[in-house]
Motif scaffolding. Structure first.
Motif, PDB file in Angstrom:
ATOM      1  N   ILE A   1       0.586  -1.313   0.335  1.00 54.67           N
ATOM      2  CA  ILE A   1       0.152   0.189  -0.073  1.00 54.67           C
ATOM      3  C   ILE A   1       0.921   1.590   0.155  1.00 54.67           C
ATOM      4  CG2 ILE A   1      -1.874   1.211   1.254  1.00 54.67           C
ATOM      5  CD1 ILE A   1      -2.794  -0.988   2.496  1.00 54.67           C
ATOM      6  N   ASP A   2       0.777   2.253  -0.834  1.00 48.29           N
ATOM      7  CA  ASP A   2       0.920   3.227  -1.011  1.00 48.29           C
ATOM      8  C   ASP A   2       0.193   4.412  -0.651  1.00 48.29           C
ATOM      9  OD1 ASP A   2       2.596   6.059  -1.632  1.00 48.29           O
ATOM     10  OD2 ASP A   2       1.641   5.602  -3.763  1.00 48.29           O
ATOM     11  N   PHE A   3       0.311   4.365   1.241  1.00 49.70           N
ATOM     12  CA  PHE A   3      -0.313   5.457   1.778  1.00 49.70           C
ATOM     13  C   PHE A   3       0.152   7.331   1.175  1.00 49.70           C
ATOM     14  CE2 PHE A   3      -0.504   2.214   4.559  1.00 49.70           C
ATOM     15  CZ  PHE A   3      -2.203   2.612   4.834  1.00 49.70           C
ATOM     16  N   TRP A   4      -0.487   7.998   0.362  1.00 47.82           N
ATOM     17  CA  TRP A   4      -0.072   9.095   0.072  1.00 47.82           C
ATOM     18  C   TRP A   4      -1.144  10.881   0.434  1.00 47.82           C
ATOM     19  CZ3 TRP A   4      -2.927  11.329  -4.541  1.00 47.82           C
ATOM     20  CH2 TRP A   4      -4.076  10.316  -5.132  1.00 47.82           C
ATOM     21  N   ALA A   5      -1.178  11.542  -0.766  1.00 43.96           N
ATOM     22  CA  ALA A   5      -1.802  12.796  -1.016  1.00 43.96           C
ATOM     23  C   ALA A   5      -1.904  13.650  -1.954  1.00 43.96           C
ATOM     24  CB  ALA A   5      -2.005  13.501   0.787  1.00 43.96           C
ATOM     25  N   PRO A   6      -3.198  13.920  -2.668  1.00 42.40           N
ATOM     26  CA  PRO A   6      -2.863  14.631  -4.212  1.00 42.40           C
ATOM     27  C   PRO A   6      -1.768  15.827  -3.529  1.00 42.40           C
ATOM     28  CG  PRO A   6      -5.081  13.912  -3.552  1.00 42.40           C
ATOM     29  CD  PRO A   6      -4.106  13.446  -1.938  1.00 42.40           C
TER      30      PRO A   6
ATOM     31  N   ARG B   1       3.123  12.917  -5.851  1.00 44.92           N
ATOM     32  CA  ARG B   1       2.801  13.012  -7.149  1.00 44.92           C
ATOM     33  C   ARG B   1       4.516  12.165  -7.725  1.00 44.92           C
ATOM     34  NH1 ARG B   1       1.021  17.293  -5.380  1.00 44.92           N
ATOM     35  NH2 ARG B   1       2.840  18.994  -6.696  1.00 44.92           N
ATOM     36  N   MET B   2       5.217  12.759  -7.205  1.00 48.36           N
ATOM     37  CA  MET B   2       6.526  12.656  -7.891  1.00 48.36           C
ATOM     38  C   MET B   2       6.929  10.723  -8.118  1.00 48.36           C
ATOM     39  SD  MET B   2      10.970  13.133  -7.365  1.00 48.36           S
ATOM     40  CE  MET B   2      10.454  12.452  -5.795  1.00 48.36           C
TER      41      MET B   2
ATOM     42  N   ASP C   1      -5.989   7.176  -0.445  1.00 49.53           N
ATOM     43  CA  ASP C   1      -5.203   8.394  -0.596  1.00 49.53           C
ATOM     44  C   ASP C   1      -5.593   8.684   1.008  1.00 49.53           C
ATOM     45  OD1 ASP C   1      -6.061  11.100  -0.798  1.00 49.53           O
ATOM     46  OD2 ASP C   1      -7.682  11.262  -1.782  1.00 49.53           O
ATOM     47  N   THR C   2      -4.907   9.301   1.792  1.00 51.36           N
ATOM     48  CA  THR C   2      -4.797   9.676   3.717  1.00 51.36           C
ATOM     49  C   THR C   2      -5.699  11.212   3.163  1.00 51.36           C
ATOM     50  OG1 THR C   2      -2.452  10.984   3.228  1.00 51.36           O
ATOM     51  CG2 THR C   2      -2.655   8.799   3.926  1.00 51.36           C
ATOM     52  N   GLU C   3      -6.105  11.846   2.463  1.00 44.96           N
ATOM     53  CA  GLU C   3      -6.626  12.961   2.462  1.00 44.96           C
ATOM     54  C   GLU C   3      -7.986  12.315   2.653  1.00 44.96           C
ATOM     55  OE1 GLU C   3      -6.926  17.553   2.710  1.00 44.96           O
ATOM     56  OE2 GLU C   3      -5.540  16.264   3.161  1.00 44.96           O
TER      57      GLU C   3
ATOM     58  N   GLY D   1      -1.248   3.867  11.489  1.00 43.97           N
ATOM     59  CA  GLY D   1      -0.689   5.269  12.287  1.00 43.97           C
ATOM     60  C   GLY D   1       0.651   6.252  10.923  1.00 43.97           C
ATOM     61  N   ILE D   2       0.296   6.189   9.731  1.00 50.60           N
ATOM     62  CA  ILE D   2       0.897   7.046   8.769  1.00 50.60           C
ATOM     63  C   ILE D   2       1.600   8.420   9.060  1.00 50.60           C
ATOM     64  CG2 ILE D   2       1.006   7.907   6.330  1.00 50.60           C
ATOM     65  CD1 ILE D   2       0.840   4.771   7.304  1.00 50.60           C
ATOM     66  N   ARG D   3       2.850   8.626   9.890  1.00 47.66           N
ATOM     67  CA  ARG D   3       3.083   9.977  10.397  1.00 47.66           C
ATOM     68  C   ARG D   3       3.501  11.078   8.701  1.00 47.66           C
ATOM     69  NH1 ARG D   3       0.231   8.859  14.272  1.00 47.66           N
ATOM     70  NH2 ARG D   3       1.704   8.125  15.610  1.00 47.66           N
ATOM     71  N   SER D   4       4.074  10.179   8.078  1.00 49.03           N
ATOM     72  CA  SER D   4       4.490  11.097   7.054  1.00 49.03           C
ATOM     73  C   SER D   4       4.128  10.166   5.434  1.00 49.03           C
ATOM     74  CB  SER D   4       5.840  11.460   6.725  1.00 49.03           C
ATOM     75  OG  SER D   4       6.771  10.324   6.702  1.00 49.03           O
ATOM     76  N   ILE D   5       3.913  11.618   4.418  1.00 54.75           N
ATOM     77  CA  ILE D   5       3.656  10.818   3.354  1.00 54.75           C
ATOM     78  C   ILE D   5       4.653  11.069   2.067  1.00 54.75           C
ATOM     79  CG2 ILE D   5       0.901  10.103   3.450  1.00 54.75           C
ATOM     80  CD1 ILE D   5       0.407  13.065   2.368  1.00 54.75           C
TER      81      ILE D   5
END
Length: 144
Positions: free
Chosen positions: A62-67, A73-74, A96-98, A108-112
Motif C-alpha cells: 500500500i502506498d499511503f499518499w495525498a494529492p 506525485r513524483m 489517499d490519506t486526505e 499510524g501514518i505520520r508522513s507521506i
C-alpha cells in the motif's frame, strides 16, 4: 492436490479462488467478469481495504499518499511501473490519506509517502519517503 489462493478483485473487491499454478495466467472475477490482474494499483478506501488486506492471500503493498504531496506525485509513476513488473505475485494499492484520514490513523501514518507491505493481514515492512522504481523493487524483493 492443487492449492487455491483467495484473490480480491481490484474492481468489485469480490473474493475469488484461483489455483496457485494459474496465478500468472491471470483470470477473471467471478462476479464482475473483469481481469483479476491489470498491473495497475487499486485504489482502496475503508470499505474495500479489508477484502484485500484480510481476505486475499496475495501480499499487499500500500502506498499511503495525498494529492497535495509533491514527493507522492513524483513517486506515483515509479509505483505503477513496479506494479506492472511484480503483479500478480503482489497486489499494489493506493490509499489517499486526505480522503481517508481514518485509515491513515488506523495504520499510524505520520508522513507521506509511506509504503507498507502486508502478508496474511499483518504488516511486515514499512518505508517512508519517495523511491525510484529500481530501489522500490529491490526493497520489495528484500522484504518478501
Amino acid at each position: 492436490m492443487t492449492e487455491n489462493l483467495h484473490v480480491a478483485c481490484p474492481h468489485c473487491h469480490a473474493i475469488n479462488r484461483l489455483p496457485a499454478e494459474r496465478l500468472t495466467a491471470g483470470g477473471a472475477c467471478g462476479r464482475c467478469k473483469r481481469p483479476l490482474f491489470s498491473g495497475i494499483p487499486v485504489t482502496l478506501d475503508a470499505s474495500s481495504l479489508d477484502a484485500h488486506l484480510r481476505r486475499s492471500d496475495l501480499p499487499l503493498v500500500i502506498d499511503f499518499w495525498a494529492p497535495w504531496c509533491a514527493p507522492c506525485r513524483m513517486m506515483a509513476p515509479n509505483f505503477e511501473q513496479v506494479a506492472k513488473r511484480m503483479e500478480p505475485a503482489l497486489r499494489f494499492a493506493k490509499v489517499d490519506t486526505e480522503a481517508n484520514p481514518d485509515l491513515a490513523g488506523r495504520f499510524g501514518i505520520r508522513s507521506i509517502p509511506t509504503l507498507a507491505v502486508f502478508r496474511g493481514g499483518r504488516e511486515v515492512a514499512r518505508q517512508s519517503g519517495a523511491m525510484d522504481a529500481s530501489s522500490l523493487q529491490r526493497w520489495l524483493e528484500s522484504v518478501l
